[in-house]
Write an enzyme that holds these catalytic residues in place. Structure first.
Site, PDB file in Angstrom:
ATOM      1  N   ASP A 187       0.854  -1.186   0.000  1.00 32.99           N
ATOM      2  CA  ASP A 187       0.000   0.000   0.000  1.00 32.99           C
ATOM      3  C   ASP A 187       0.893   1.239   0.000  1.00 32.99           C
ATOM      4  OD1 ASP A 187      -1.818   2.101   0.440  1.00 32.99           O
ATOM      5  OD2 ASP A 187      -3.182   0.793   1.538  1.00 32.99           O
ATOM      6  N   ARG A 204     -13.632  -4.357  -5.704  1.00 37.97           N
ATOM      7  CA  ARG A 204     -14.403  -3.815  -6.818  1.00 37.97           C
ATOM      8  C   ARG A 204     -14.028  -4.570  -8.095  1.00 37.97           C
ATOM      9  NH1 ARG A 204     -17.372  -2.294  -3.696  1.00 37.97           N
ATOM     10  NH2 ARG A 204     -18.253  -0.226  -3.311  1.00 37.97           N
ATOM     11  N   GLU A 239     -22.387  -6.061 -13.053  1.00 40.87           N
ATOM     12  CA  GLU A 239     -23.238  -6.668 -12.031  1.00 40.87           C
ATOM     13  C   GLU A 239     -24.688  -6.273 -12.277  1.00 40.87           C
ATOM     14  OE1 GLU A 239     -21.747  -5.635  -8.149  1.00 40.87           O
ATOM     15  OE2 GLU A 239     -19.774  -6.472  -8.520  1.00 40.87           O
ATOM     16  N   HIS A 253     -21.540 -10.206  -4.900  1.00 44.09           N
ATOM     17  CA  HIS A 253     -21.265  -8.943  -4.205  1.00 44.09           C
ATOM     18  C   HIS A 253     -21.927  -8.918  -2.818  1.00 44.09           C
ATOM     19  CE1 HIS A 253     -20.213  -4.447  -4.998  1.00 44.09           C
ATOM     20  NE2 HIS A 253     -20.047  -4.755  -3.711  1.00 44.09           N
TER      21      HIS A 253
END
Length: 332
Positions: A173, A232, A261, A280
């Site tokens: 990160d 995502r 989706e 999801h």
């Protein structure tokens, strides 16, 4: 008697949230999640509560001349034009901290489902293929290496669970300070993909992360490695993933989110037995849905009563004078 403010709700929320709104607002539940329906119903709405599917872009927000707040259930904001909303003085809020552990639990469940071949073995029993117990495709996860991409709250929760299972965790990160965090960091994304037995993705959808998991990284993963995405769908180049699976470049994948989706019935990912899929739902449980609905509903009530709601995501886009006042309120 004054008219109650109207709140547009894109999809049903938990009853704990509607209980907060009951008697204080006029709730209007959309019959579907299409942009056309949103545009038709938002015209005289004072607030909106959105889940992940309904798009609130410039066209929709522009129709909501009375909007004071758009409250997003969950943390992802990629379905809302935050800049346009802010420029028009509309708060956009999310509900961080309500489901990060929930998503992490789902990610670990997917890791276990893949490593223990749970879905495959379930089908084997149902189809009288008892001999599959001798296939030995199952693996231990103790001392396996997992790369966590994105080390926010969900990434940290996932890392914590994985450590409890004896996994070796490395995080990537570049947007957070690494000092004081009890995890090994790598500054090289290629190293994460090359060395890990599992790669779990926990990033927001931004222009920078759009389809960043492409053949560049999938092709250097171990042939026995797995990809897990509970963040995502836009983060993964689905065609590149299909190619990697078809060519046995990786051992499999577990996906809770997708480019489109609901998933199209013709999506080639459906044909792979070594891919675990869920619709999801990583962040959705009885408990998390209660927390999310309460937080979103309270943000709406605060905004409609002239109070600044919590977890505003777009203050930087507000007109300068109002932004200064809001920043002052945040710090006092």
């Amino acid at each position: 008697m004054s008219k109650l403010p109207k709140v547009f709700i894109s999809e049903p929320i938990n009853s704990k949230g509607t209980e907060i709104l009951e008697g204080k607002v006029n709730m209007v539940l959309a019959p579907d999640t299409t942009k056309e329906t949103a545009m038709a119903l938002i015209a005289d709405a004072d607030a909106a509560i959105l889940r992940a599917t309904t798009i609130f872009d410039k066209d929709v927000i522009e129709k909501g001349a009375n909007l004071k707040i758009i409250a997003r259930t969950g943390v992802g904001m990629d379905n809302v034009d935050m800049k346009f909303a802010g420029e028009h003085g509309i708060y956009v809020c999310n509900t961080p901290g309500t489901n990060d552990t929930t998503v992490a639990e789902h990610a670990v469940a997917m890791i276990l489902a893949l490593s223990k071949q749970v879905i495959f073995m379930d089908k084997a029993v149902r189809k009288q293929r008892w001999h599959e117990r001798f296939s030995l495709n199952q693996i231990d996860i103790k001392e396996k290496k997992i790369g966590i991409i994105g080390y926010g709250k969900t990434g940290r929760a996932t890392a914590k669970f994985c450590k409890c299972l004896g996994m070796i965790v490395t995080a990537y990160d570049p947007f957070i300070a690494h000092e004081g965090l009890d995890v090994n960091f790598s500054d090289d994304l290629e190293t994460i993909f090359k060395d890990s037995d599992f790669v779990s993705v926990h990033c927001p959808a931004t222009p920078l992360t759009h389809k960043f998991i492409s053949d560049q990284y999938l092709n250097i993963m171990k042939p026995k490695a797995y990809l897990i995405n509970t963040s995502r769908g836009d983060l993964v180049d689905e065609q590149a993933l299909v190619n990697a699976l078809s060519e046995n470049k990786i051992a499999g994948a577990a996906l809770d989110v997708f480019k489109e989706e609901p998933m199209n019935a013709g999506n080639p990912l459906l044909k792979f037995s070594n891919v675990v899929l869920s619709p999801h739902v990583a962040g959705s449980t009885k408990e998390s849905n209660e927390r999310i609905a309460i937080a979103a509903a309270q943000a709406v009530i605060d905004a409609l009563n002239g109070r600044q709601p919590s977890n505003i995501c777009n203050l930087q886009y507000f007109p300068a004078t109002e932004n200064m006042l809001n920043e002052k309120n945040v710090h006092h």
